[in-house]
Design an enzyme around this catalytic site. Structure first.
Site, PDB file in Angstrom:
ATOM      1  N   LYS A   1     -12.504  17.593  11.583  1.00 55.29           N
ATOM      2  CA  LYS A   1     -13.639  17.780  12.487  1.00 55.29           C
ATOM      3  C   LYS A   1     -13.528  19.146  13.139  1.00 55.29           C
ATOM      4  CE  LYS A   1     -16.541  15.354  15.776  1.00 55.29           C
ATOM      5  NZ  LYS A   1     -16.715  14.137  16.586  1.00 55.29           N
TER       6      LYS A   1
ATOM      7  N   TRP B   1     -18.098  17.809  10.199  1.00 57.97           N
ATOM      8  CA  TRP B   1     -17.024  17.350   9.334  1.00 57.97           C
ATOM      9  C   TRP B   1     -16.815  18.305   8.157  1.00 57.97           C
ATOM     10  CZ3 TRP B   1     -14.146  13.860  11.496  1.00 57.97           C
ATOM     11  CH2 TRP B   1     -14.711  12.905  12.356  1.00 57.97           C
TER      12      TRP B   1
ATOM     13  N   GLU C   1      -5.634  -2.844  -2.148  1.00 61.88           N
ATOM     14  CA  GLU C   1      -6.370  -3.987  -1.595  1.00 61.88           C
ATOM     15  C   GLU C   1      -7.459  -4.514  -2.517  1.00 61.88           C
ATOM     16  OE1 GLU C   1      -5.059  -1.490   2.032  1.00 61.88           O
ATOM     17  OE2 GLU C   1      -5.648  -1.162  -0.056  1.00 61.88           O
TER      18      GLU C   1
ATOM     19  N   THR D   1       0.839  -1.194   0.000  1.00 61.74           N
ATOM     20  CA  THR D   1       0.000   0.000   0.000  1.00 61.74           C
ATOM     21  C   THR D   1       0.877   1.248   0.000  1.00 61.74           C
ATOM     22  OG1 THR D   1      -0.123  -0.031   2.416  1.00 61.74           O
ATOM     23  CG2 THR D   1      -1.867  -1.183   1.213  1.00 61.74           C
TER      24      THR D   1
END
Length: 463
Positions: A358, A363, A250, A105
């Site tokens: 946040k 958000w 993935e 990754t």
């Protein structure tokens, strides 16, 4: 990033390292740390390996002596040696679930982890990437694969292009606008794939030189959200369609592709662009949903947003050499992305769960703010990260790479956000830098940025 000073090749136990000649100097420096590698193979011919080292600064011809890799093997020489035996070659029969490749990754939010692909996963994924609603590849397609092979097998192009018999063009280390334009024209490329920053460079070159694209028809873009100006420019100025792709290492890696379903109602120009800015619908074999903090599935209304989960035959089950599963009991993999799904199945990433900001209990999407910032004519690239704030918990910090010779002030940039997003989303502070940090795959490294600005003292918030 790796314990005990080990390289990423140690956990994989790689024994053979194959590399292009322009990487010889770098490999020579890394060689003492590559504990498991026994053989080095240079992708060149014997003549190039023995060229004088005084040209090493040009990066094209480096002798094995200059590289410090005594005994390095020559790829072309090995290939020539095997040609007489090609007529008797026997294909090796393996189980479809056997390991076929290992990618790590990108590590944009944490330590890189290994994803081991099976032959079956790569085979099924190759079909989905080449289909009409994805890359639409045929034997007449010529693909300029700008995205590197180590970026999840070049987004599957290493398998999907040979599957249909498409011509595959590899650009090497020169990814500037002029070099890419030359390749696109000389090789008559009809399809290309890369992260947005690469095509921003190509767009700038095209505009500066007044050049035209005579063969390119489609661009698939991923790795980061594509700015609206990039989609509009290539489509309106050069007649090239840009298709968002979303995926992860993935997933092998593609999970969605942007496009227009036949069942969609008539759309305005603005409506079509809004749809193109989404990451698209799932490819065959992939299931997708969004869930809340309790794991309950959320409605597909285009408004509710939650953790994005996927499952399917080419979705990871467990990271390489990890004991615990990467999926839940129903095989759902939590992607770490926050997204929405609309009634037609179009998914849109609002942020990475570790990148979302946040502020005051609500958000803020860093991606939306970045897209607005890069649409400013004096901005090359932008990033938004959350910085601690005593009153609001976090506030967005805008980090900008301005265009050379085009000075821009903080006030000009912040005023540019007015009317384009909620007022309380607008960053309070702007930092100007010469360049932004990227991973090897071209993704913006928010992890590096947060570390870089961890002690940043913001000005007083305007809220």
């Amino acid at each position: 990033m790796w314990k005990h000073g080990k390289s990423p090749m140690d956990p994989a136990e790689d024994t053979v390292l194959i590399f292009d000649v322009d990487l010889a100097e770098l490999i020579a420096k890394l060689a003492p740390k590559l504990h498991t590698v026994k053989k080095y193979i240079v992708l060149t011919d014997r003549g190039c390996m023995h060229r004088a080292s005084d040209r090493a600064d040009k990066g094209a011809w480096i002798s094995q002596e200059a590289a410090g890799l005594k005994g390095a093997l020559c790829y072309e020489e090995l290939l020539k040696r095997e040609r007489p035996r090609l007529h008797s070659f026997q294909w090796v029969k393996v189980d479809e679930n056997a390991a076929c490749g290992l990618c790590y990754t990108s590590g944009t939010t944490g330590r890189p982890k290994g994803v081991l692909y099976s032959h079956r996963a790569n085979f099924l994924h190759a079909f989905t990437v080449s289909m009409p609603d994805a890359s639409a590849m045929t034997s007449a397609t010529t693909v300029l694969a700008v995205v590197p092979a180590f970026h999840a097998n070049c987004w599957g192009l290493l398998f999907s292009a040979p599957l249909v018999g498409a011509k595959l063009v590899m650009p090497g280390p020169l990814l500037d606008g002029a070099s890419l334009y030359q390749l696109l024209e000389e090789e008559r490329c009809t399809l290309s794939a890369a992260v947005p920053t690469v095509f921003m460079g190509l767009l700038q070159y095209l505009r500066d030189t007044k050049q035209r694209l005579t063969h390119l028809k489609t661009i698939t873009i991923g790795g980061a959200a594509c700015p609206a100006l990039l989609i509009q420019a290539f489509q309106e100025e050069y007649g090239v369609e840009m298709r968002h792709m979303w995926g992860m290492t993935e997933l092998c890696p593609i999970g969605t592709v942007a496009g227009f379903k036949g069942t969609l109602p008539p759309l305005s120009k603005e409506g079509k662009l809004a749809l193109q800015l989404k990451q698209g619908r799932v490819t065959p074999f992939v299931d997708m949903r969004i869930v809340d903090d309790e794991g309950q599935e959320l409605p597909r209304d285009g408004k509710a947003y939650g953790e994005l989960q996927v499952r399917g035959p080419h979705v990871i089950q467990r990271y390489y050499r990890h004991d615990e599963d990467a999926v839940d009991s129903d095989k759902w993999f939590n992607t770490g992305d926050v997204a929405t799904l609309d009634p037609y199945g179009h998914m849109q990433i609002t942020d990475r769960s570790k990148d979302v900001i946040k502020s005051g209990g609500e958000w803020i999407s860093s991606i939306e703010l970045e897209n607005i910032a890069v649409s400013h004519p004096k901005v090359i690239e932008a990033a938004v990260i959350g910085i601690p704030d005593k009153k609001w918990t976090e506030r967005p910090l805008l980090v900008i790479v301005p265009k050379p010779g085009q000075p821009v002030s903080s006030d000009e940039l912040l005023n540019f956000f007015q009317g384009k997003t909620a007022r309380w989303w607008i960053p309070d502070n702007v930092v100007f830098v010469d360049e932004l940090p990227h991973t090897a795959t071209g993704k913006l490294s928010k992890l590096t940025l947060r570390k870089q600005f961890e002690n940043y003292e913001p000005k007083k918030a305007k809220l």
